[in-house]
Design a protein around this motif. Sequence first.
Motif, mmCIF file in Angstrom:
data_model
loop_
_atom_site.group_PDB
_atom_site.id
_atom_site.type_symbol
_atom_site.label_atom_id
_atom_site.label_comp_id
_atom_site.label_asym_id
_atom_site.label_seq_id
_atom_site.Cartn_x
_atom_site.Cartn_y
_atom_site.Cartn_z
ATOM 1 N N ALA A 1 19.134 -23.429 -50.615
ATOM 2 C CA ALA A 1 20.321 -23.330 -51.463
ATOM 3 C C ALA A 1 21.508 -22.868 -50.626
ATOM 4 C CB ALA A 1 20.082 -22.352 -52.607
ATOM 5 N N GLY A 2 22.693 -23.212 -51.099
ATOM 6 C CA GLY A 2 23.894 -22.773 -50.405
ATOM 7 C C GLY A 2 25.122 -22.928 -51.279
ATOM 8 N N ILE A 3 26.177 -22.256 -50.867
ATOM 9 C CA ILE A 3 27.452 -22.329 -51.589
ATOM 10 C C ILE A 3 28.566 -22.387 -50.559
ATOM 11 C CG2 ILE A 3 27.695 -19.828 -51.799
ATOM 12 C CD1 ILE A 3 28.779 -20.384 -54.692
ATOM 13 N N LEU A 4 29.594 -23.174 -50.859
ATOM 14 C CA LEU A 4 30.729 -23.332 -49.961
ATOM 15 C C LEU A 4 31.997 -23.327 -50.798
ATOM 16 C CD1 LEU A 4 31.855 -24.063 -47.120
ATOM 17 C CD2 LEU A 4 31.567 -26.458 -47.777
ATOM 18 N N GLY A 5 32.960 -22.572 -50.374
ATOM 19 C CA GLY A 5 34.234 -22.517 -51.078
ATOM 20 C C GLY A 5 35.268 -21.841 -50.211
ATOM 21 N N GLY A 6 36.393 -21.563 -50.799
ATOM 22 C CA GLY A 6 37.456 -20.901 -50.070
ATOM 23 C C GLY A 6 38.374 -20.171 -51.032
ATOM 24 N N THR A 7 39.252 -19.340 -50.463
ATOM 25 C CA THR A 7 40.190 -18.588 -51.280
ATOM 26 C C THR A 7 41.614 -18.837 -50.788
ATOM 27 O OG1 THR A 7 39.900 -16.619 -49.890
ATOM 28 C CG2 THR A 7 38.523 -16.792 -51.859
ATOM 29 N N TYR A 8 42.537 -18.828 -51.733
ATOM 30 C CA TYR A 8 43.952 -19.013 -51.429
ATOM 31 C C TYR A 8 44.771 -18.632 -52.657
ATOM 32 C CZ TYR A 8 43.444 -23.204 -54.237
ATOM 33 O OH TYR A 8 43.181 -24.063 -55.274
ATOM 34 N N TRP A 9 45.943 -18.052 -52.444
ATOM 35 C CA TRP A 9 46.911 -17.766 -53.511
ATOM 36 C C TRP A 9 46.290 -17.079 -54.723
ATOM 37 C CZ3 TRP A 9 48.686 -23.480 -53.208
ATOM 38 C CH2 TRP A 9 49.416 -23.680 -52.057
ATOM 39 N N GLY A 10 45.317 -16.213 -54.515
ATOM 40 C CA GLY A 10 44.694 -15.490 -55.608
ATOM 41 C C GLY A 10 43.590 -16.250 -56.329
ATOM 42 N N TRP A 11 43.219 -17.375 -55.791
ATOM 43 C CA TRP A 11 42.176 -18.217 -56.398
ATOM 44 C C TRP A 11 41.040 -18.437 -55.411
ATOM 45 C CZ3 TRP A 11 41.948 -20.664 -61.198
ATOM 46 C CH2 TRP A 11 43.089 -20.546 -61.990
ATOM 47 N N MET A 12 39.838 -18.618 -55.958
ATOM 48 C CA MET A 12 38.718 -19.141 -55.184
ATOM 49 C C MET A 12 38.430 -20.538 -55.711
ATOM 50 S SD MET A 12 34.756 -17.856 -54.650
ATOM 51 C CE MET A 12 34.244 -18.013 -56.343
ATOM 52 N N HIS A 13 38.195 -21.467 -54.802
ATOM 53 C CA HIS A 13 37.749 -22.804 -55.188
ATOM 54 C C HIS A 13 36.329 -22.983 -54.681
ATOM 55 C CE1 HIS A 13 37.075 -27.185 -54.705
ATOM 56 N NE2 HIS A 13 37.536 -27.139 -55.937
ATOM 57 N N LEU A 14 35.431 -23.386 -55.566
ATOM 58 C CA LEU A 14 34.057 -23.696 -55.166
ATOM 59 C C LEU A 14 33.979 -25.180 -54.852
ATOM 60 C CD1 LEU A 14 31.982 -21.713 -57.792
ATOM 61 C CD2 LEU A 14 32.447 -21.121 -55.424
ATOM 62 N N ASP A 15 33.603 -25.491 -53.625
ATOM 63 C CA ASP A 15 33.447 -26.885 -53.221
ATOM 64 C C ASP A 15 32.037 -27.381 -53.506
ATOM 65 O OD1 ASP A 15 36.063 -27.398 -52.020
ATOM 66 O OD2 ASP A 15 35.450 -25.943 -50.514
ATOM 67 N N ILE A 16 31.042 -26.586 -53.130
ATOM 68 C CA ILE A 16 29.646 -27.003 -53.268
ATOM 69 C C ILE A 16 28.795 -25.799 -53.673
ATOM 70 C CG2 ILE A 16 27.603 -27.867 -52.050
ATOM 71 C CD1 ILE A 16 29.544 -29.247 -50.084
ATOM 72 N N LEU A 17 27.947 -25.999 -54.646
ATOM 73 C CA LEU A 17 26.867 -25.060 -54.977
ATOM 74 C C LEU A 17 25.640 -25.939 -55.152
ATOM 75 C CD1 LEU A 17 25.533 -22.405 -55.721
ATOM 76 C CD2 LEU A 17 26.484 -22.620 -58.002
ATOM 77 N N TRP A 18 24.673 -25.764 -54.260
ATOM 78 C CA TRP A 18 23.506 -26.637 -54.232
ATOM 79 C C TRP A 18 22.231 -25.811 -54.172
ATOM 80 C CZ3 TRP A 18 19.934 -26.922 -50.193
ATOM 81 C CH2 TRP A 18 18.968 -27.920 -50.325
ATOM 82 N N VAL A 19 21.251 -26.192 -54.977
ATOM 83 C CA VAL A 19 19.923 -25.578 -54.935
ATOM 84 C C VAL A 19 18.910 -26.717 -54.895
ATOM 85 C CG1 VAL A 19 18.252 -24.106 -56.103
ATOM 86 C CG2 VAL A 19 20.690 -23.553 -56.252
ATOM 87 N N ASP A 20 17.993 -26.667 -53.938
ATOM 88 C CA ASP A 20 16.936 -27.662 -53.840
ATOM 89 C C ASP A 20 16.218 -27.771 -55.185
ATOM 90 O OD1 ASP A 20 13.961 -28.371 -53.373
ATOM 91 O OD2 ASP A 20 14.914 -28.960 -51.489
ATOM 92 N N GLU A 21 15.912 -28.976 -55.579
ATOM 93 C CA GLU A 21 15.320 -29.228 -56.895
ATOM 94 C C GLU A 21 14.075 -28.381 -57.168
ATOM 95 O OE1 GLU A 21 14.310 -33.184 -59.475
ATOM 96 O OE2 GLU A 21 15.609 -33.395 -57.721
ATOM 97 N N LYS A 22 13.248 -28.158 -56.145
ATOM 98 C CA LYS A 22 12.021 -27.362 -56.320
ATOM 99 C C LYS A 22 12.310 -25.911 -56.689
ATOM 100 C CE LYS A 22 10.173 -27.740 -52.347
ATOM 101 N NZ LYS A 22 9.378 -27.779 -51.123
ATOM 102 N N TYR A 23 13.525 -25.423 -56.384
ATOM 103 C CA TYR A 23 13.845 -24.009 -56.564
ATOM 104 C C TYR A 23 14.835 -23.756 -57.702
ATOM 105 C CZ TYR A 23 11.393 -23.500 -52.183
ATOM 106 O OH TYR A 23 10.429 -23.519 -51.203
ATOM 107 N N ARG A 24 15.129 -24.780 -58.478
ATOM 108 C CA ARG A 24 16.053 -24.613 -59.599
ATOM 109 C C ARG A 24 15.377 -23.856 -60.734
ATOM 110 N NH1 ARG A 24 18.825 -30.591 -59.117
ATOM 111 N NH2 ARG A 24 19.671 -30.162 -57.052
ATOM 112 N N LYS A 25 16.195 -23.261 -61.577
ATOM 113 C CA LYS A 25 15.727 -22.469 -62.742
ATOM 114 C C LYS A 25 15.027 -21.186 -62.310
ATOM 115 C CE LYS A 25 16.830 -25.780 -65.707
ATOM 116 N NZ LYS A 25 18.074 -25.739 -66.382
ATOM 117 N N MET A 26 15.330 -20.704 -61.088
ATOM 118 C CA MET A 26 14.734 -19.466 -60.591
ATOM 119 C C MET A 26 15.797 -18.379 -60.371
ATOM 120 S SD MET A 26 12.097 -21.228 -57.862
ATOM 121 C CE MET A 26 11.163 -19.760 -57.499
#
Length: 98
Positions: free
Chosen positions: A11-36
Amino acid sequence: MEYDEDGNVIAGILGGTYWGWMHLDILWVDEKYRKMGIGSKLLKAAEEEAVCRGCHSVHVDTMSWQAPEFYKKHGYRIIGELENIPNGNKKYHLVKEL
């Protein structure tokens, strides 16, 4: 990032912050590990980091077949949607105040 017992990325998450905001680009969890709770854990950690960086809000987009319900469960609200992208589907734009 989250890893399994063999050191593989699950699993991983990628994003950034600017002007008081965070933008989430990617949030991914391998299918076998979802709902955990792994995605929830990563999202919470990203939101906490955004607060540390002085952010007041988060924005993210997701497709109808991806995770709109996941984000809504975590307090995000839909502020817009695009129809038929691709045909028969929607792209949602969501925000959350921190």
